[in-house]
Enzyme design. Sequence first.
Site, PDB file in Angstrom:
ATOM      1  N   HIS A 174      -2.639   7.258   7.043  1.00  0.00           N
ATOM      2  CA  HIS A 174      -1.678   7.805   6.386  1.00  0.00           C
ATOM      3  C   HIS A 174      -2.113   9.684   6.015  1.00  0.00           C
ATOM      4  O   HIS A 174      -2.198  10.702   5.774  1.00  0.00           O
ATOM      5  CB  HIS A 174      -1.222   7.920   5.089  1.00  0.00           C
ATOM      6  CG  HIS A 174      -0.097   6.868   5.041  1.00  0.00           C
ATOM      7  ND1 HIS A 174       1.110   7.449   5.872  1.00  0.00           N
ATOM      8  CD2 HIS A 174       0.267   5.059   4.665  1.00  0.00           C
ATOM      9  CE1 HIS A 174       1.686   6.313   6.587  1.00  0.00           C
ATOM     10  NE2 HIS A 174       0.851   5.357   5.624  1.00  0.00           N
ATOM     11  N   GLY A 229       0.813  -1.132   0.056  1.00  0.00           N
ATOM     12  CA  GLY A 229       0.006  -0.178  -0.020  1.00  0.00           C
ATOM     13  C   GLY A 229       0.796   1.175   0.077  1.00  0.00           C
ATOM     14  O   GLY A 229       2.446   1.017   0.557  1.00  0.00           O
ATOM     15  N   CYS A 236       6.206  -0.199   6.865  1.00  0.00           N
ATOM     16  CA  CYS A 236       5.307   1.223   6.961  1.00  0.00           C
ATOM     17  C   CYS A 236       6.769   1.863   5.953  1.00  0.00           C
ATOM     18  O   CYS A 236       7.776   2.063   6.313  1.00  0.00           O
ATOM     19  CB  CYS A 236       5.366   1.968   7.223  1.00  0.00           C
ATOM     20  SG  CYS A 236       4.680   3.632   6.354  1.00  0.00           S
ATOM     21  N   LEU A 237       6.958   2.004   4.033  1.00  0.00           N
ATOM     22  CA  LEU A 237       7.640   2.487   3.890  1.00  0.00           C
ATOM     23  C   LEU A 237       8.084   3.382   3.841  1.00  0.00           C
ATOM     24  O   LEU A 237       8.994   4.024   3.600  1.00  0.00           O
ATOM     25  CB  LEU A 237       6.911   2.698   1.924  1.00  0.00           C
ATOM     26  CG  LEU A 237       7.544   1.280   1.494  1.00  0.00           C
ATOM     27  CD1 LEU A 237       6.380   1.821   0.096  1.00  0.00           C
ATOM     28  CD2 LEU A 237       7.967   0.180   1.322  1.00  0.00           C
ATOM     29  N   HIS A 270      -4.545   1.283   7.484  1.00  0.00           N
ATOM     30  CA  HIS A 270      -3.076   1.903   7.681  1.00  0.00           C
ATOM     31  C   HIS A 270      -3.196   3.293   6.741  1.00  0.00           C
ATOM     32  O   HIS A 270      -2.750   4.117   7.244  1.00  0.00           O
ATOM     33  CB  HIS A 270      -2.475   0.644   7.604  1.00  0.00           C
ATOM     34  CG  HIS A 270      -0.327   1.009   7.142  1.00  0.00           C
ATOM     35  ND1 HIS A 270       0.614   0.816   8.009  1.00  0.00           N
ATOM     36  CD2 HIS A 270       0.013   2.363   6.622  1.00  0.00           C
ATOM     37  CE1 HIS A 270       1.410   1.383   8.201  1.00  0.00           C
ATOM     38  NE2 HIS A 270       0.862   2.369   7.227  1.00  0.00           N
ATOM     39  N   GLU A 271      -3.403   2.739   5.232  1.00  0.00           N
ATOM     40  CA  GLU A 271      -3.304   3.689   4.727  1.00  0.00           C
ATOM     41  C   GLU A 271      -4.174   5.170   4.618  1.00  0.00           C
ATOM     42  O   GLU A 271      -3.989   5.847   4.153  1.00  0.00           O
ATOM     43  CB  GLU A 271      -3.779   3.341   3.261  1.00  0.00           C
ATOM     44  CG  GLU A 271      -2.638   2.036   2.649  1.00  0.00           C
ATOM     45  CD  GLU A 271      -0.986   2.288   3.038  1.00  0.00           C
ATOM     46  OE1 GLU A 271      -0.720   3.407   2.813  1.00  0.00           O
ATOM     47  OE2 GLU A 271      -0.500   1.813   3.291  1.00  0.00           O
ATOM     48  N   GLN A 282       2.719   9.577   1.158  1.00  0.00           N
ATOM     49  CA  GLN A 282       3.970   9.256   1.222  1.00  0.00           C
ATOM     50  C   GLN A 282       4.879   9.645   0.267  1.00  0.00           C
ATOM     51  O   GLN A 282       6.137   9.183   0.308  1.00  0.00           O
ATOM     52  CB  GLN A 282       3.844   7.820   1.328  1.00  0.00           C
ATOM     53  CG  GLN A 282       3.625   7.229   2.687  1.00  0.00           C
ATOM     54  CD  GLN A 282       3.170   6.060   2.794  1.00  0.00           C
ATOM     55  OE1 GLN A 282       2.816   5.464   1.956  1.00  0.00           O
ATOM     56  NE2 GLN A 282       3.827   5.138   3.290  1.00  0.00           N
TER      57      GLN A 282
END
Length: 190
Positions: free
Chosen positions: A158, A62, A112-113, A154-155, A67
Amino acid sequence: MRAFDAGKYNSARMSILKVARMGHPVLRARAQALDRTRIKSPGTQKLIDDMFETMAEYHGVGLAAPQVHEGLRLFVATLDSERGDDDGEHVALINPEIVPVGADMVDDWEGCLSIPDIRGRVPRHYEIRVRAFDRHAERIELTAKGFPARVIQHETDHLDGILFFDRMRSLDTLTFLDEYSRYWVKSDED
Ligand SMILES: [Zn+2]
């Protein structure tokens, strides 16, 4: 829910975007909704293509627009019950709204990226209903449970400036990736 339109996938025109890391203020800001005209605009369509390309490059499941330094309520994800499976359904969700289905919460590992090489256990709703626009500015509604529901939560976090650390019940399970592989991955029974 529409699958990612492979016919529009033109790698020659896509770019890998720079991913913001924890500490960049864009990750803590509330992102802005997109109207249908803006969703259909070439700029947004290119952003979506580039986000898919960037997510694949970094082996993410994701990636949310903040991000990649875009304060927009948009994320891309690969939704599949088997984590890490590249054959999952690729979706772009815009202005997502989540409603939990039932009261069940489950703890599981997340990364997480924007927080490289760290893992931690995070409680999430087991099942959710999501309303959103897709990349064609069509209204869609879907339900998800288990790992795909976790990815969507999660996304969507963000888009509100929330990182997974904020959702952990305690920081006891916070671990670097090497130590995760060495000490945690085989005792992942909960
Ligand atoms: Zn993340």
